[in-house]
Design a protein around this motif. Structure first.
Motif, PDB file in Angstrom:
ATOM      1  N   TYR A 185     -12.637  37.420  -2.543  1.00 35.48           N
ATOM      2  CA  TYR A 185     -11.691  36.328  -2.794  1.00 35.48           C
ATOM      3  C   TYR A 185     -12.085  35.082  -2.007  1.00 35.48           C
ATOM      4  CZ  TYR A 185      -7.301  33.755  -3.147  1.00 35.48           C
ATOM      5  OH  TYR A 185      -6.366  32.782  -3.382  1.00 35.48           O
ATOM      6  N   PHE A 186     -12.365  35.245  -0.726  1.00 33.25           N
ATOM      7  CA  PHE A 186     -12.687  34.087   0.108  1.00 33.25           C
ATOM      8  C   PHE A 186     -14.026  33.448  -0.289  1.00 33.25           C
ATOM      9  CE2 PHE A 186      -9.929  36.046   3.645  1.00 33.25           C
ATOM     10  CZ  PHE A 186      -8.832  35.310   3.235  1.00 33.25           C
ATOM     11  N   ALA A 187     -14.939  34.258  -0.812  1.00 33.85           N
ATOM     12  CA  ALA A 187     -16.229  33.709  -1.248  1.00 33.85           C
ATOM     13  C   ALA A 187     -16.055  32.714  -2.391  1.00 33.85           C
ATOM     14  CB  ALA A 187     -17.162  34.834  -1.675  1.00 33.85           C
ATOM     15  N   THR A 273       0.094  29.824  -3.678  1.00 32.79           N
ATOM     16  CA  THR A 273      -0.802  30.808  -4.301  1.00 32.79           C
ATOM     17  C   THR A 273      -1.662  31.485  -3.246  1.00 32.79           C
ATOM     18  OG1 THR A 273      -0.897  29.515  -6.338  1.00 32.79           O
ATOM     19  CG2 THR A 273      -2.645  31.135  -5.994  1.00 32.79           C
ATOM     20  N   TYR A 274      -2.088  30.706  -2.246  1.00 29.04           N
ATOM     21  CA  TYR A 274      -3.000  31.223  -1.229  1.00 29.04           C
ATOM     22  C   TYR A 274      -2.294  31.991  -0.109  1.00 29.04           C
ATOM     23  CZ  TYR A 274      -6.128  27.751  -3.372  1.00 29.04           C
ATOM     24  OH  TYR A 274      -6.872  27.023  -4.252  1.00 29.04           O
ATOM     25  N   LEU A 275      -1.058  31.611   0.198  1.00 31.38           N
ATOM     26  CA  LEU A 275      -0.384  32.195   1.360  1.00 31.38           C
ATOM     27  C   LEU A 275      -0.320  33.728   1.324  1.00 31.38           C
ATOM     28  CD1 LEU A 275       2.540  29.711   2.165  1.00 31.38           C
ATOM     29  CD2 LEU A 275       0.230  29.810   3.129  1.00 31.38           C
ATOM     30  N   PRO A 276      -0.011  34.352   0.185  1.00 29.27           N
ATOM     31  CA  PRO A 276       0.028  35.827   0.177  1.00 29.27           C
ATOM     32  C   PRO A 276      -1.317  36.468   0.534  1.00 29.27           C
ATOM     33  CG  PRO A 276       1.175  34.948  -1.731  1.00 29.27           C
ATOM     34  CD  PRO A 276       0.457  33.795  -1.102  1.00 29.27           C
ATOM     35  N   VAL A 277      -2.420  35.808   0.173  1.00 28.33           N
ATOM     36  CA  VAL A 277      -3.740  36.358   0.508  1.00 28.33           C
ATOM     37  C   VAL A 277      -4.019  36.179   2.000  1.00 28.33           C
ATOM     38  CG1 VAL A 277      -6.190  36.370  -0.068  1.00 28.33           C
ATOM     39  CG2 VAL A 277      -4.509  35.756  -1.809  1.00 28.33           C
ATOM     40  N   PHE A 278      -3.612  35.053   2.555  1.00 35.96           N
ATOM     41  CA  PHE A 278      -3.766  34.857   3.992  1.00 35.96           C
ATOM     42  C   PHE A 278      -2.921  35.885   4.761  1.00 35.96           C
ATOM     43  CE2 PHE A 278      -4.593  30.162   2.895  1.00 35.96           C
ATOM     44  CZ  PHE A 278      -5.959  30.396   2.786  1.00 35.96           C
ATOM     45  N   ARG A 279      -1.760  36.238   4.218  1.00 30.51           N
ATOM     46  CA  ARG A 279      -0.938  37.281   4.850  1.00 30.51           C
ATOM     47  C   ARG A 279      -1.676  38.614   4.838  1.00 30.51           C
ATOM     48  NH1 ARG A 279       1.150  38.309   8.707  1.00 30.51           N
ATOM     49  NH2 ARG A 279       1.476  36.069   8.562  1.00 30.51           N
ATOM     50  N   ARG A 280      -2.386  38.887   3.760  1.00 31.01           N
ATOM     51  CA  ARG A 280      -3.134  40.139   3.694  1.00 31.01           C
ATOM     52  C   ARG A 280      -4.270  40.155   4.718  1.00 31.01           C
ATOM     53  NH1 ARG A 280      -3.552  42.000  -2.615  1.00 31.01           N
ATOM     54  NH2 ARG A 280      -5.148  43.378  -1.700  1.00 31.01           N
ATOM     55  N   PHE A 281      -4.909  39.002   4.926  1.00 29.80           N
ATOM     56  CA  PHE A 281      -5.934  38.923   5.968  1.00 29.80           C
ATOM     57  C   PHE A 281      -5.313  39.206   7.336  1.00 29.80           C
ATOM     58  CE2 PHE A 281      -8.201  36.718   9.326  1.00 29.80           C
ATOM     59  CZ  PHE A 281      -9.520  37.035   9.089  1.00 29.80           C
ATOM     60  N   ALA A 282      -4.169  38.592   7.615  1.00 25.84           N
ATOM     61  CA  ALA A 282      -3.503  38.799   8.903  1.00 25.84           C
ATOM     62  C   ALA A 282      -3.099  40.258   9.082  1.00 25.84           C
ATOM     63  CB  ALA A 282      -2.283  37.891   9.016  1.00 25.84           C
ATOM     64  N   ASN A 283      -2.591  40.866   8.014  1.00 21.82           N
ATOM     65  CA  ASN A 283      -2.203  42.275   8.103  1.00 21.82           C
ATOM     66  C   ASN A 283      -3.406  43.170   8.370  1.00 21.82           C
ATOM     67  OD1 ASN A 283       0.505  41.748   7.684  1.00 21.82           O
ATOM     68  ND2 ASN A 283       0.436  42.147   5.485  1.00 21.82           N
ATOM     69  N   LEU A 284      -4.523  42.895   7.681  1.00 20.31           N
ATOM     70  CA  LEU A 284      -5.725  43.697   7.866  1.00 20.31           C
ATOM     71  C   LEU A 284      -6.281  43.532   9.281  1.00 20.31           C
ATOM     72  CD1 LEU A 284      -7.945  45.532   6.685  1.00 20.31           C
ATOM     73  CD2 LEU A 284      -9.137  43.446   5.958  1.00 20.31           C
ATOM     74  N   TYR A 285      -6.337  42.296   9.749  1.00 19.90           N
ATOM     75  CA  TYR A 285      -6.845  42.042  11.096  1.00 19.90           C
ATOM     76  C   TYR A 285      -5.968  42.733  12.145  1.00 19.90           C
ATOM     77  CZ  TYR A 285      -8.843  39.241  14.962  1.00 19.90           C
ATOM     78  OH  TYR A 285      -9.459  38.829  16.111  1.00 19.90           O
ATOM     79  N   GLY A 286      -4.658  42.606  11.978  1.00 18.66           N
ATOM     80  CA  GLY A 286      -3.752  43.286  12.904  1.00 18.66           C
ATOM     81  C   GLY A 286      -3.905  44.794  12.845  1.00 18.66           C
ATOM     82  N   TYR A 287      -4.083  45.315  11.654  1.00 20.02           N
ATOM     83  CA  TYR A 287      -4.255  46.757  11.459  1.00 20.02           C
ATOM     84  C   TYR A 287      -5.494  47.266  12.197  1.00 20.02           C
ATOM     85  CZ  TYR A 287      -4.640  51.143   8.781  1.00 20.02           C
ATOM     86  OH  TYR A 287      -4.722  52.462   8.418  1.00 20.02           O
TER      87      TYR A 287
END
Length: 327
Positions: A185-187, A273-287
């Protein structure tokens, strides 16, 4: 988050490290107000002024990242941005490497910023507007910033680090899938000097102080700064704001925050549109950080550590809810 073995209070260690700076003798009485998470933080007094000492094991941090953080803070201070100020050691160093009986540590010291944490305010429109304005100003200054000597890592470096950690956890298949989805996605996400740069990453209510005297904000804790889309900071701030705002008021407070932001910087019309994907990045990093910190376990752990493990296990489950789902 540091590995759990580094979360134990160690006032002797703090005192040894603090002796690299000048301080008032009664400072040790303040050590009871310590906090340890991504770093150990111990408050102290020098010439009657409140400061805090920050240190972490060398094995837990990248020296280049810390030096880049300190350079960025110096840049922000030079632009009269409200930010914490680094205090040089007795030898004139902003970053000190200390050899102790408990291993080698990186240490820095900072002046206390004025005001109180936004999390301890009433979240009035004036404060929330100032909160957003502060983030907008930060992003504007970041968009003008060119590192002098050291450069912080990027979201891509963070994903690389996460992949290395997860190699020790072969059962984490959904986390690996989530990494792959986010990379893809980020690419494809548009990147420019206007929407991508050095972000704070933890622009949350407890890292931003509001000063009633100046009606402005002061920002601390750039320890997790990275190169990312500016929307990542907006998502983290709004997520934090939501935790302290009644559901029926959140949309109004969100708009108030964004209105403040817009006085200093523009954001994409596709932000939602982008915020939910940034939340997923934050969740993954925290995980993954929790996975890393909890890899070791010992017999007869103290009650506070047992309770912490239970909270972290619950956090892992919550953060993994959307892993692997299509973006």
């Amino acid at each position: 988050m540091l590995k759990l073995k580094y979360l134990f209070n160690n006032e002797d260690l703090a005192e040894m490290i603090l002796k690299n700076w000048s301080f008032d003798e009664e400072s040790k009485e303040m050590f009871t107000y310590y906090r340890i998470s991504s770093n150990a933080i111990y408050p102290y007094i020098d010439k009657g002024m409140a400061h805090f000492l920050r240190f972490s094991p060398v094995s837990e941090k990248m020296k280049s990242n810390i030096l880049a953080e300190l350079d960025f803070i110096s840049y922000l201070l030079g632009k009269e941005y409200g930010v914490l100020e680094s205090i040089p050691s007795k030898d004139g160093e902003k970053l000190v490497e200390v050899n102790t009986p408990w291993g080698e540590y990186y240490a820095s010291a900072f002046k206390r910023v004025p005001g109180k944490q936004i999390s301890n305010t009433d979240f009035s429109d004036e404060i929330v507007f100032s909160y957003g304005k502060s983030l907008g100003r930060l992003h504007y200054l970041s968009s003008q910033y060119t590192p002098r000597n050291f450069e912080r890592w990027s979201y891509g470096d963070v994903l690389d680090w996460m992949e290395e950690v997860v190699k020790n956890h072969p059962d984490e298949l959904t986390a690996k899938k989530e990494m792959k989805l986010l990379r893809s996605y980020f690419a494809a996400l548009p990147k420019s000097a206007e929407n991508y740069g050095l972000i704070h990453y933890d622009f949350e209510n407890d890292n931003v102080f509001y000063d009633e005297n100046t009606k402005s904000c002061y920002v601390i804790d750039f320890d997790n700064a990275m190169y990312h889309w500016y929307g990542m900071d907006i998502e983290q701030a709004l997520d934090s704001l939501q935790d302290y705002t009644p559901m029926e008021l959140f949309q109004q407070k969100k708009q108030c925050f964004l209105d403040g932001y817009l006085t200093e910087y523009e954001y994409s019309n596709d932000l939602d549109t982008y915020l939910p994907v940034f939340r997923r990045f934050a969740n993954l990093y925290g995980y993954v950080r929790i996975l890393k910190s909890t890899e070791e376990k010992w017999d007869h752990e103290p009650e506070w550590l047992t309770n912490l493990r239970e909270k972290l296990t619950a956090a892992l489950k919550a953060k993994a809810t959307s892993f692997g789902q299509p973006i």
